[in-house]
Write an enzyme that holds these catalytic residues in place. Structure first.
Site, mmCIF file in Angstrom:
data_model
loop_
_atom_site.group_PDB
_atom_site.id
_atom_site.type_symbol
_atom_site.label_atom_id
_atom_site.label_comp_id
_atom_site.label_asym_id
_atom_site.label_seq_id
_atom_site.Cartn_x
_atom_site.Cartn_y
_atom_site.Cartn_z
ATOM 1 C CB THR A 16 -0.917 -0.001 1.243
ATOM 2 O OG1 THR A 16 -1.804 -1.107 1.125
ATOM 3 C CG2 THR A 16 -1.746 1.263 1.336
ATOM 4 C CG ASP A 60 -1.298 -6.897 -2.577
ATOM 5 O OD1 ASP A 60 -2.164 -6.019 -2.667
ATOM 6 O OD2 ASP A 60 -1.205 -7.677 -1.605
ATOM 7 C CB SER A 62 -1.845 -11.021 -1.141
ATOM 8 O OG SER A 62 -2.452 -10.158 -0.218
ATOM 9 C CB THR A 92 0.478 -4.186 6.334
ATOM 10 O OG1 THR A 92 -0.763 -4.133 5.615
ATOM 11 C CG2 THR A 92 1.079 -2.811 6.442
ATOM 12 C CG ASP A 93 -2.490 -7.676 3.291
ATOM 13 O OD1 ASP A 93 -2.853 -6.923 4.211
ATOM 14 O OD2 ASP A 93 -3.021 -7.664 2.166
ATOM 15 C CB THR A 168 0.635 -11.176 14.742
ATOM 16 O OG1 THR A 168 1.404 -12.263 15.227
ATOM 17 C CG2 THR A 168 -0.578 -11.721 14.030
ATOM 18 C CD GLN A 280 -8.047 -22.238 17.357
ATOM 19 O OE1 GLN A 280 -9.038 -21.544 17.558
ATOM 20 N NE2 GLN A 280 -8.130 -23.509 17.055
ATOM 21 C CB CYS A 281 -4.687 -17.466 22.705
ATOM 22 S SG CYS A 281 -5.964 -18.480 23.430
HETATM 23 N N1 ASP Z 1 -2.538 -5.599 0.294
HETATM 24 C C1 ASP Z 1 -1.488 -4.745 0.767
HETATM 25 C C2 ASP Z 1 -0.219 -5.576 0.846
HETATM 26 O O1 ASP Z 1 -0.028 -6.285 1.789
HETATM 27 C C3 ASP Z 1 -1.835 -4.176 2.098
HETATM 28 C C4 ASP Z 1 -0.803 -3.227 2.680
HETATM 29 O O2 ASP Z 1 0.257 -3.003 2.168
HETATM 30 O O3 ASP Z 1 -1.089 -2.684 3.752
HETATM 31 O O4 ASP Z 1 0.578 -5.521 -0.048
#
Ligand code: ASP
Length: 346
Positions: A16, A60, A62, A92-93, A168, A280-281
Site C-alpha cells: 500500500t 502486493d 499477498s 502489511t498483509d 503479527t 489460536q490465542c
Molecule cells: N494488500 C497490501 C499488501 O499487503 C496491504 C498493505 O500493504 O497494507 O501488499
C-alpha cells in the site's frame, strides 16, 4: 564502501505504501518507486547516503513467496558491507511472515533490517507511510559508540519497533496494525525513540554473517474447530508431500479428545510428520501438560511451539526442512530459540 555519513539501503517490494488509486476501477495498484520518493521530500533532509533497490514489478504482499525472501537475502548479502542498515518497504498483509523468514535466513546478522509499510498510500494526505518510512530509516542508521543499536530483523509500525519474528498483523483499519504480544517492543517511538537495550539481541560481530536461501514449503497450518470431520483431517495429514503441520489449538494447547483425532496424529507422527502445537490465542504460550486435552497431544508425539507466532513457527519449519535437518534435529530446534523467536533458551 562505508562513508562517514550513515548509509541505508531502501528496498521497495511493494504494498500500500507505494500504491495509487486506479481512476477507472478505484482499486489500489502499485506505482513507481521514484514517484513514491517524490512524495517524501523529507528524505533529502537526512544527512544520510540513501540508496534504493526496487522490485520490478512491485508486488502486493499477498503474492509474497519464499523465492522473494531469497531475493531479499541476496540483495542484503550483496550490499552487506556497503550499508549501515537496511529498510524494506513491504505490504502489511504478509509482512510478519517475511520478517520471520528473514530472521532465520540472515544468520549472525550484525546490522539492522527494518521492515515497514503503511495502511494508506504515501500519496494520500493522511498517510501513515511517511512517518513509518522516515523513522524506519532513522532506526536502521542508529548507532551508539559506533555500533548499530538494533542488529536484528524488526518491524517498525506506527510507534513500536518490534522483533520481526514476534510480530503479527492484527488490524486492517487502524494505523497501529501490528502487535508483538509475547515479547515487549524493542523501542517505543514518540517525540523520542526510546530503545530498550536489554530486549535487543546482543551484537556478535566476531561471528561471520551467513545468508541462507533454502525453504521447503511442504507444510500446512491446521486450525482446530468444534465439528472437525475425520475424513477431511485424515486426508490432509495423509497428503503425500506433507512434511510438517502447525496445529492451531485451543487455549494453552488443547484439542478435542476424539479417539480418531488422536489416532490420526499418532499415526502421522509415526510416519515422520512433524506436528507443532501453536495456540489460536494471540497471547500466551502452549503448555501441553496443563490439561488432559493437551497431554494427549504430547503423548501422540506433537511438539510444543511455546509462545511462537504462527508466522514464525511456519517459516522456521520451512527453513529447517529446506536445510535438510533430520526429524530429530527439527524437533529439537523447534524447541530452541534460534533468534529470539520463542521465550525459551536451552
Ligand atoms: N494488500 C497490501 C499488501 O499487503 C496491504 C498493505 O500493504 O497494507 O501488499
Amino acid at each position: 564502501m562505508i562513508t562517514k555519513y550513515p548509509s541505508v539501503l531502501l528496498i521497495y517490494t511493494g504494498g500500500t505504501i507505494g500504491m495509487i488509486e486506479n481512476p477507472e476501477t478505484g482499486a489500489l495498484e502499485n506505482f513507481n518507486f521514484d514517484q513514491l520518493l517524490k512524495h517524501v521530500p523529507e528524505l533529502k533532509k537526512f544527512n544520510y547516503r540513501i540508496s534504493s533497490y526496487q522490485f520490478d514489478p512491485p508486488i502486493d504482499s499477498s503474492d509474497m513467496e519464499p523465492q522473494a525472501w531469497a531475493k531479499l537475502v541476496k540483495i542484503i548479502n550483496y550490499n552487506y558491507d556497503n550499508f549501515d542498515g537496511f529498510v524494506i518497504l513491504h505490504g502489511t498483509d504478509t509482512m510478519a511472515y517475511t520478517a520471520s523468514a528473514l530472521s532465520f535466513m540472515l544468520e549472525n546478522l550484525s546490522k539492522p533490517v527494518i521492515l515497514t509499510g503503511s495502511q494508506l498510500p504515501i500519496g494520500v494526505l493522511r498517510t501513515d507511510g511517511k512517518e513509518n518510512l522516515i523513522t524506519a530509516i532513522e532506526i536502521a542508521a542508529a548507532k551508539i559508540n559506533g555500533k548499530p543499536i538494533v542488529p536484528e530483523v524488526c518491524i517498525f509500525f506506527e510507534n513500536h519497533l518490534m522483533r520481526g519474528n514476534r510480530t503479527t498483523k492484527i488490524n486492517a483499519e487502524n494505523f497501529n496494525a501490528f502487535r508483538s504480544y509475547n515479547y515487549p517492543p524493542l523501542a517505543r517511538v514518540g517525540i523520542h525513540i526510546k530503545y530498550e537495550p536489554s530486549r535487543i539481541r546482543k551484537l556478535h560481530e566476531e561471528k561471520p554473517f551467513i545468508p541462507h536461501y533454502l525453504f521447503d514449503t511442504n507444510v500446512v497450518i491446521l486450525t482446530l474447530f468444534p465439528g472437525m470431520q475425520e475424513g477431511v483431517i485424515s486426508s490432509i495429514l495423509r497428503s503425500p508431500e506433507l512434511k510438517a503441520v502447525i496445529l492451531k489449538t485451543f487455549g494453552s494447547g488443547n484439542a478435542p479428545q476424539k479417539e480418531w483425532f488422536i489416532r490420526e496424529l499418532k499415526e502421522a507422527n509415526e510416519r515422520g510428520l512433524i506436528i507443532v502445537n501453536v495456540t489460536q490465542c494471540s497471547s500466551g504460550a502452549v503448555e501441553m501438560e496443563r490439561y488432559g486435552t493437551g497431554l494427549q497431544l504430547l503423548q501422540a508425539g506433537v511438539i510444543s511451539g511455546y509462545d511462537s507466532t504462527v508466522e514464525s513457527a511456519l517459516t522456521k519449519l520451512m527453513f529447517l526442512l529446506g536445510h535438510g535437518y533430520s526429524n530429530k534435529e527439527i524437533r529439537y530446534l523447534m524447541n530452541t530459540s534460534i533468534v529470539g523467536e520463542i521465550s525459551r533458551d536451552l
